[in-house]
Write a protein that holds these residues in place. Structure first.
Motif, mmCIF file in Angstrom:
data_model
loop_
_atom_site.group_PDB
_atom_site.id
_atom_site.type_symbol
_atom_site.label_atom_id
_atom_site.label_comp_id
_atom_site.label_asym_id
_atom_site.label_seq_id
_atom_site.Cartn_x
_atom_site.Cartn_y
_atom_site.Cartn_z
ATOM 1 N N ASP A 252 0.849 -1.190 0.000
ATOM 2 C CA ASP A 252 0.000 0.000 0.000
ATOM 3 C C ASP A 252 0.890 1.248 0.000
ATOM 4 N N LYS A 254 0.352 4.287 0.609
ATOM 5 C CA LYS A 254 0.155 5.171 1.759
ATOM 6 C C LYS A 254 0.963 4.690 2.957
ATOM 7 N N LYS A 255 0.987 3.378 3.169
ATOM 8 C CA LYS A 255 1.787 2.825 4.272
ATOM 9 C C LYS A 255 3.282 2.975 3.984
ATOM 10 N N ALA A 257 4.648 5.391 2.302
ATOM 11 C CA ALA A 257 4.985 6.798 2.545
ATOM 12 C C ALA A 257 5.106 7.087 4.032
ATOM 13 N N GLN A 258 4.296 6.420 4.840
ATOM 14 C CA GLN A 258 4.287 6.684 6.280
ATOM 15 C C GLN A 258 5.561 6.230 6.975
ATOM 16 N N GLU A 403 4.735 8.510 -7.468
ATOM 17 C CA GLU A 403 4.277 8.485 -6.080
ATOM 18 C C GLU A 403 2.879 9.075 -5.963
ATOM 19 N N LEU A 407 -0.441 7.171 -4.524
ATOM 20 C CA LEU A 407 -1.205 7.700 -3.401
ATOM 21 C C LEU A 407 -2.625 8.078 -3.783
ATOM 22 N N LYS A 409 -3.557 10.373 -5.948
ATOM 23 C CA LYS A 409 -3.721 11.794 -6.254
ATOM 24 C C LYS A 409 -3.887 12.043 -7.745
#
Length: 429
Positions: A252, A254-255, A257-258, A403, A407, A409
């Motif tokens: 994922d 998002k994960k 990126a975190q 990226e 995500l 976007k």
């Protein structure tokens, strides 16, 4: 400003803080102005590079050796994080004051040659001040652009699939040279289904992997002055990447990126990750598992599209000391003791003399050497595709837009359109 042996404590602390906050890279102070001379015939050259403080420590040791061999040549140094390095270099080059010798990469050769920044080192080769024999696997021509020698390789690396070995063992996967993308997709599903982990960290923004895929199919990311693929090509690639995320084959975004700057592989979000082979050291220091190197998947079971990449040393066209700069570069790429000090910090040593001088004993670096030896033995290495002026901007756009796509976007169509718009502007096409 100060020389390398007189760095103030606050500079070191500032660099250390930046390394923790960003990418593990730091900065030291540097001397201002161009190379200089003195009444006794001693000259001073400026040397700049990007990298971490451990690289600075190693490089400073090699400079000590160089100055003992050439007591009439003194070296002042400067190092920065990667992005800061190029910002500073652009300012220096625009002001007519670039360092005499500096670390470089293939994506910047045509850019700075077009700006009349780079020295053609061929004259120094002819004069006997710089040797271009004894390089491994064709690396002697890696820095040649349009008939000019604009960079000399200091180390080599190649793209690989870094795997979590216990995860792959639980999924009963043994990648072998010649495995296909279909095999890879099946392996990703087995990792997901048998270990509960995504198969791979994701392929959205890995420009150099996409370049290999294109080369396998008779194209390339770049031609000499433009992109070497179409909008429909990139649409297929990014559509596949997007489907990989929705199906759980890829981590994922998002994960991912975190947990940055930690990698998805070492954070146990994925079972593998495409990157440069010498980056394996990173995963070992970050993660708790055991990591290995697997071959690049192929389209036809034979061609990987791979080449040996390399960091290089380039010289300024404005240097007042081209002979001394050439001797410095020659020393750094041929002297065996330099290899024993540097290890694989900048990749596997580029020359046979340095490669023989440093034989790693730790498992990670031994695996890197074995991987590159396997590429040579399998005869899969090809010449690198020349990078046009503006390639660095295209690479940054590919990463950023990829990226954003991951995500959520941007849609695939929007991402492709945006990338081609930015790249055409950067390449002037």
């Amino acid at each position: 400003m100060q020389q390398r042996k007189g760095v103030e404590r606050r500079t070191v602390l500032k660099a250390a803080g930046a390394s923790l906050a960003v990418t593990g890279l730091g900065a030291t102070a540097t001397a201002c102005g161009g190379g200089s001379g003195s009444g006794d015939g001693t000259v001073t050259i400026r040397y700049a590079w990007w990298g971490a403080e451990d690289r600075a420590r190693r490089i400073n040791k090699t400079i000590d050796l160089f100055e003992k061999k050439y007591p009439k040549i003194k070296v002042k140094t400067d190092f920065q994080p990667y992005s800061d390095f190029w910002k500073k270099f652009n300012t220096q080059a625009s002001g007519g004051n670039p360092p005499d010798v500096f670390q470089n990469a293939i994506g910047f050769l045509r850019k700075y040659d077009a700006k009349n920044v780079l020295l053609d080192l061929e004259e120094q080769v002819k004069a006997g001040n710089l040797r271009m024999e004894g390089f491994r696997a064709g690396l002697d021509t890696f820095g040649e652009i349009d008939g000019k020698l604009l960079g000399v390789p200091v180390g080599s690396n190649s793209m690989a699939l870094v795997i979590d070995k216990p995860v792959y063992a639980r999924a009963d996967i043994t990648p072998e040279m010649g495995w296909t993308w279909d095999d890879f997709d099946e392996a990703m599903a087995r990792v997901r289904d048998r270990t509960g982990r995504a198969g791979d960290s994701g392929m959205y923004g890995v420009m150099y992997l996409y370049d290999l895929y294109l080369r396998q199919n008779g194209k390339a990311f770049f031609t000499e002055d433009a992109l070497g693929f179409t909008e429909s090509d990139l649409t297929r690639w990014w559509t596949k990447a997007e489907k990989g995320v929705t199906s759980g084959l890829f981590a994922d975004p998002k994960k991912v990126a975190q947990i940055k700057p930690k990698s998805a592989l070492s954070a146990e979000l994925a079972g593998s990750e495409f990157t440069w082979d010498n980056f394996t050291v990173r995963y070992t220091s970050e993660g708790r598992s055991e990591y290995g190197l697997a071959p690049i998947p192929t389209t036809d079971g034979k061609r990987t599209g791979q080449y040996l990449g390399s960091l290089m040393l380039s010289a300024s066209r404005r240097t007042e000391h081209p002979v001394e700069v050439a001797r410095f570069i020659d020393f750094m790429v041929h002297d065996p003791e330099v290899a024993r000090i540097m290890g694989y910090d900048r990749g596997v040593p580029a020359t046979t003399a340095q490669y023989a001088a440093y034989r790693p004993t730790d498992p990670v670096n031994k695996a890197i050497a074995a991987y590159e030896e396997s590429l040579v033995a399998a005869d899969v290495l090809e010449p690198v595709t020349p990078h046009p002026n503006g390639a660095d901007i295209c690479e940054a756009a590919f990463l950023r837009i990829g990226e954003e796509l991951g995500l959520g976007k941007r849609s695939v169509a929007d991402a492709v359109e945006q990338f081609f718009d930015e790249s055409k502007t950067a390449l002037g096409s």
